[in-house]
Design an enzyme around this catalytic site. Structure first.
Site: not given
Ligand code: PLP
Length: 383
Positions: A69-70, A147, A175, A195-197, A233, A321
């Protein structure tokens, strides 16, 4: 262990893991190479792209895989800035740091940023948004759901305003993707990060949806992967994993959502009944069904977390974070909570493996923890 921190990360679904495993060993080919094992890997990446596209209701050519996601947020914002003549971006005060700090880095480089205020439920001020749009505005980036507090933003309205003025609209849907239906066409967004996780896929893989015709510059310069827009890759196993997670979410999210919402509501009501002087954060209705964010007045969130951890319960005091820092959450300050209340925040975010017994256990232990911490709190004793 009772895990109630699904907004931080989710466990990888066993079915996802099984799908991924061969791509670390037997099916190890580089998708760019010109022989059979490579074609197998390429086919798997193409299939995953279709699976993610199906989840978002777009075409596979509009999906670009990233490291999460970042990266998707950074790419959307910086990639758009690099291609645009304008110098003004509008975002909100409650974005994830992946968006906020990207915007701040552009601000240092001479871009003008507007950080929209939110109301006490965390909803962006649409009238203010309308007023802040100017000739130089080239991008609006507002998250789908927050989030920390789970509030869902009125994206369709924002998209309408952006479209009217020919401004690109990006949303961080990290989210919401895989949790609630996310249709890029319905929402009217130009770019969307996921984001996958966060939906039972692996960590370190995500995607950026870029609508056909949207001009953004590449983020990673390198080979011709991802149509030359994101060199490097491919993380084949991760991509296979996010594809499978998307497929499972498409099939199961509705049922899962219903179940998790019942548990979250039970948890919320149980805590409200048993602990006096708490504040429930986020919108009462327009909120992610799995998220409960509350402030227990006169105590510190970190203290609650330590005691919960001792009981085998995993929760968060805000976003992962910011945990570890003594600053209260920027989201809770933006919704207007004073510092002393914002410090007592606790986020419980549920997922598909949580049970009613686990909810009962949290309802049982949390009031005791709150009472104990309050007894030691000078603020509580001064009352
Ligand atoms: N954006 C939001 C709203 C999130 O909650 C998060 C992760 O906590 C991210 C971005 C970042 O995603 P990633 O952990 O895949 O970099």
């Amino acid at each position: 262990m009772i895990y109630m921190d699904h907004n931080a990360t989710t466990p990888c679904d066993r079915r996802v893991l099984e799908e991924m495993l061969p791509y670390f060993s037997d099916k190890f080919g580089n998708p760019s190479s010109l022989y059979q094992p490579a074609r197998t890997a390429k086919k798997a990446v193409d299939r995953a792209r279709e699976q993610v596209a199906a989840l978002l209701g777009c075409s596979a050519e509009e999906i670009f895989f990233t490291s999460g996601g970042t990266e998707a947020d950074n790419w959307a914002i910086k990639g758009c800035a690099a291609k645009s003549k304008g110098r003004h971006i509008i975002t909100s005060k409650i974005e994830h740091h992946a968006v906020l700090n990207t915007c701040k880095s552009l601000e240092k480089n001479g871009y003008e940023l507007t950080y929209l205020p939110v109301d006490r439920y965390g909803v962006v001020d649409i009238e203010e948004l309308q007023k802040t749009i100017k000739k130089e505005t080239f991008l609006i980036t507002v998250m789908h759901a927050n989030n920390e507090i789970g509030t869902i933003q009125p994206l369709k309205e924002i998209a309408g305003m952006a479209k009217e003025k020919s401004i690109y609209f990006h949303t961080d849907a990290v989210q919401t993707t895989g949790k609630i239906p996310v249709s890029v066409k319905d929402l009217g967004v130009d770019m969307l990060s996921l984001s996958g996780h966060k939906f039972y896929g692996p960590k370190g893989v995500g995607a950026l949806y870029v609508s056909k015709g949207v001009k953004i510059s590449p983020f990673m310069h390198g080979g011709e992967q991802e149509k030359g827009r994101r060199g490097g890759t491919e993380n084949v196993a991760g991509i296979v994993g996010i594809g499978k997670a998307a497929e499972i979410a498409t099939a199961e999210m509705e049922e899962e959502g219903r179940k998790v919402k019942l548990l979250r509501d039970k948890l919320e009501n149980g805590i409200k009944e048993r602990i006096p002087e708490i504040v429930i954060n986020g919108h009462p209705q327009q909120r992610l069904y799995n998220t409960l964010n509350l402030c227990i007045k006169h105590i510190e969130g970190e203290g609650i977390l330590l005691h919960l951890d001792f009981e085998g319960i995993c929760a968060s005091s805000g976003s992962a974070c910011t945990s570890g820092s003594l600053e209260p959450s920027h989201v809770l300050l933006a919704v207007g909570l004073p510092h002393e209340i914002a410090h007592g925040s606790l986020r419980l975010s549920l997922g598909k493996h949580n049970t009613e017994e686990e909810v009962d256990r949290v309802i049982e232990v949390l009031p005791g923890i709150a009472a104990k911490l309050r007894q030691m709190s000078p603020f509580w004793n001064q009352k």
